[in-house]
Design a protein around this motif. Structure first.
Motif, PDB file in Angstrom:
ATOM      1  N   ASP A  44       0.833  -1.203   0.000  1.00  0.00           N
ATOM      2  CA  ASP A  44       0.000   0.000   0.000  1.00  0.00           C
ATOM      3  C   ASP A  44       0.868   1.253   0.000  1.00  0.00           C
ATOM      4  O   ASP A  44       0.605   2.202  -0.730  1.00  0.00           O
ATOM      5  N   ASP A  45       1.894   1.246   0.854  1.00  0.00           N
ATOM      6  CA  ASP A  45       2.781   2.406   0.929  1.00  0.00           C
ATOM      7  C   ASP A  45       3.509   2.631  -0.384  1.00  0.00           C
ATOM      8  O   ASP A  45       3.653   3.763  -0.834  1.00  0.00           O
ATOM      9  N   SER A  46       3.968   1.558  -1.023  1.00  0.00           N
ATOM     10  CA  SER A  46       4.702   1.732  -2.271  1.00  0.00           C
ATOM     11  C   SER A  46       3.773   2.233  -3.376  1.00  0.00           C
ATOM     12  O   SER A  46       4.168   3.047  -4.201  1.00  0.00           O
ATOM     13  N   ALA A  47       2.521   1.765  -3.406  1.00  0.00           N
ATOM     14  CA  ALA A  47       1.572   2.237  -4.417  1.00  0.00           C
ATOM     15  C   ALA A  47       1.239   3.711  -4.190  1.00  0.00           C
ATOM     16  O   ALA A  47       1.187   4.499  -5.135  1.00  0.00           O
ATOM     17  N   VAL A  48       1.030   4.069  -2.926  1.00  0.00           N
ATOM     18  CA  VAL A  48       0.723   5.471  -2.611  1.00  0.00           C
ATOM     19  C   VAL A  48       1.929   6.351  -2.924  1.00  0.00           C
ATOM     20  O   VAL A  48       1.784   7.438  -3.490  1.00  0.00           O
ATOM     21  N   THR A  49       3.112   5.877  -2.580  1.00  0.00           N
ATOM     22  CA  THR A  49       4.325   6.640  -2.847  1.00  0.00           C
ATOM     23  C   THR A  49       4.520   6.824  -4.347  1.00  0.00           C
ATOM     24  O   THR A  49       4.880   7.907  -4.806  1.00  0.00           O
ATOM     25  N   LYS A  50       4.268   5.762  -5.110  1.00  0.00           N
ATOM     26  CA  LYS A  50       4.409   5.859  -6.565  1.00  0.00           C
ATOM     27  C   LYS A  50       3.394   6.848  -7.140  1.00  0.00           C
ATOM     28  O   LYS A  50       3.724   7.644  -8.013  1.00  0.00           O
ATOM     29  N   GLN A  51       2.162   6.811  -6.628  1.00  0.00           N
ATOM     30  CA  GLN A  51       1.149   7.755  -7.095  1.00  0.00           C
ATOM     31  C   GLN A  51       1.549   9.192  -6.759  1.00  0.00           C
ATOM     32  O   GLN A  51       1.372  10.100  -7.570  1.00  0.00           O
ATOM     33  N   LYS A  52       2.082   9.384  -5.563  1.00  0.00           N
ATOM     34  CA  LYS A  52       2.507  10.732  -5.169  1.00  0.00           C
ATOM     35  C   LYS A  52       3.655  11.213  -6.044  1.00  0.00           C
ATOM     36  O   LYS A  52       3.678  12.367  -6.466  1.00  0.00           O
ATOM     37  N   LYS A  53       4.602  10.318  -6.336  1.00  0.00           N
ATOM     38  CA  LYS A  53       5.733  10.708  -7.180  1.00  0.00           C
ATOM     39  C   LYS A  53       5.272  11.008  -8.603  1.00  0.00           C
ATOM     40  O   LYS A  53       5.749  11.949  -9.232  1.00  0.00           O
ATOM     41  N   ASP A  54       4.333  10.208  -9.112  1.00  0.00           N
ATOM     42  CA  ASP A  54       3.801  10.467 -10.451  1.00  0.00           C
ATOM     43  C   ASP A  54       3.050  11.795 -10.485  1.00  0.00           C
ATOM     44  O   ASP A  54       3.176  12.569 -11.440  1.00  0.00           O
ATOM     45  N   ALA A  55       2.266  12.054  -9.445  1.00  0.00           N
ATOM     46  CA  ALA A  55       1.526  13.315  -9.374  1.00  0.00           C
ATOM     47  C   ALA A  55       2.497  14.497  -9.276  1.00  0.00           C
ATOM     48  O   ALA A  55       2.289  15.541  -9.905  1.00  0.00           O
ATOM     49  N   GLU A  56       3.552  14.340  -8.496  1.00  0.00           N
ATOM     50  CA  GLU A  56       4.544  15.405  -8.358  1.00  0.00           C
ATOM     51  C   GLU A  56       5.279  15.637  -9.678  1.00  0.00           C
ATOM     52  O   GLU A  56       5.530  16.778 -10.064  1.00  0.00           O
ATOM     53  N   ALA A  57       5.603  14.551 -10.389  1.00  0.00           N
ATOM     54  CA  ALA A  57       6.270  14.698 -11.685  1.00  0.00           C
ATOM     55  C   ALA A  57       5.352  15.396 -12.686  1.00  0.00           C
ATOM     56  O   ALA A  57       5.800  16.248 -13.462  1.00  0.00           O
ATOM     57  N   THR A  58       4.063  15.062 -12.673  1.00  0.00           N
ATOM     58  CA  THR A  58       3.108  15.723 -13.563  1.00  0.00           C
ATOM     59  C   THR A  58       3.003  17.208 -13.222  1.00  0.00           C
ATOM     60  O   THR A  58       2.989  18.059 -14.112  1.00  0.00           O
TER      61      THR A  58
END
Length: 180
Positions: A44-58
């Motif tokens: 869960d943490d890795s999925a949330v972290t990946k989503q946050k990183k993708d959102a930050e990159a966007t």
């Protein structure tokens, strides 16, 4: 210690210990509803972290494009100010013209600093930087064009050699009524 009681010896006055040491059945013993699957907390943490990183990159990519297109607004404003200044050589027109030259030069010198906050391994900054550079070169060309219309650029041979006659004026203007 009972559930929900304050911990007195921990140094904090209002600290509450939420650990469950009771022997009664807890919510962990109740089976999950159909269709619900527990995953490990790490997944869960890795999925949330990946989503946050993708959102930050966007977000960084969008902001980099906004910064890259900002000189276009400055280009339009400077063009309007140059048009309002006219084609005669006076203090205001010279000030506006040199401002139109100085701003793009300063922006071109600081391209790296402008895009520094948006650096990321997932964000490609090449295209925004090229647009930023192109728009600032357009602003520089606008300033050079204005210098030429004011007659401040040495574009004729007589501007460099004093023994040659100056260029003939192509355009004359006169006003009103002829005085005879």
């Amino acid at each position: 210690m009972d559930k929900g009681k304050a911990v007195m010896g921990s140094g904090r006055r209002w600290a509450v210990d939420f650990t469950d040491n009771s022997t009664t059945p807890s919510s962990r013993d109740i089976p999950d509803p159909p269709g619900f699957y527990r995953t490990s907390q790490e997944q869960d943490d890795s999925a949330v972290t990946k989503q946050k990183k993708d959102a930050e990159a966007t977000w960084k990519s969008q902001k980099a494009w906004e910064v890259a297109q900002a000189p276009f607004k400055n280009l339009l404003m400077m063009g309007f100010m140059m048009w309002m200044a006219g084609n005669t050589v006076h203090l205001f027109s010279i000030g506006i013209t040199f401002s139109a030259l100085w701003q793009p030069i300063g922006a071109l010198q600081g391209v790296g600093k402008v895009f520094e906050p948006y650096k990321d391994s997932k964000v490609d900054l090449l295209a925004p930087k090229l647009v930023f550079i192109a728009l600032n070169l357009g602003g520089l060309a606008l300033g050079i064009w204005k210098l030429n219309t004011l007659g401040l650029l040495p574009t004729h041979v007589s501007d460099w050699v004093s023994s040659l006659p100056p260029a003939k004026e192509v355009e004359y203007s006169g006003g009103g009524f002829p005085l005879r």
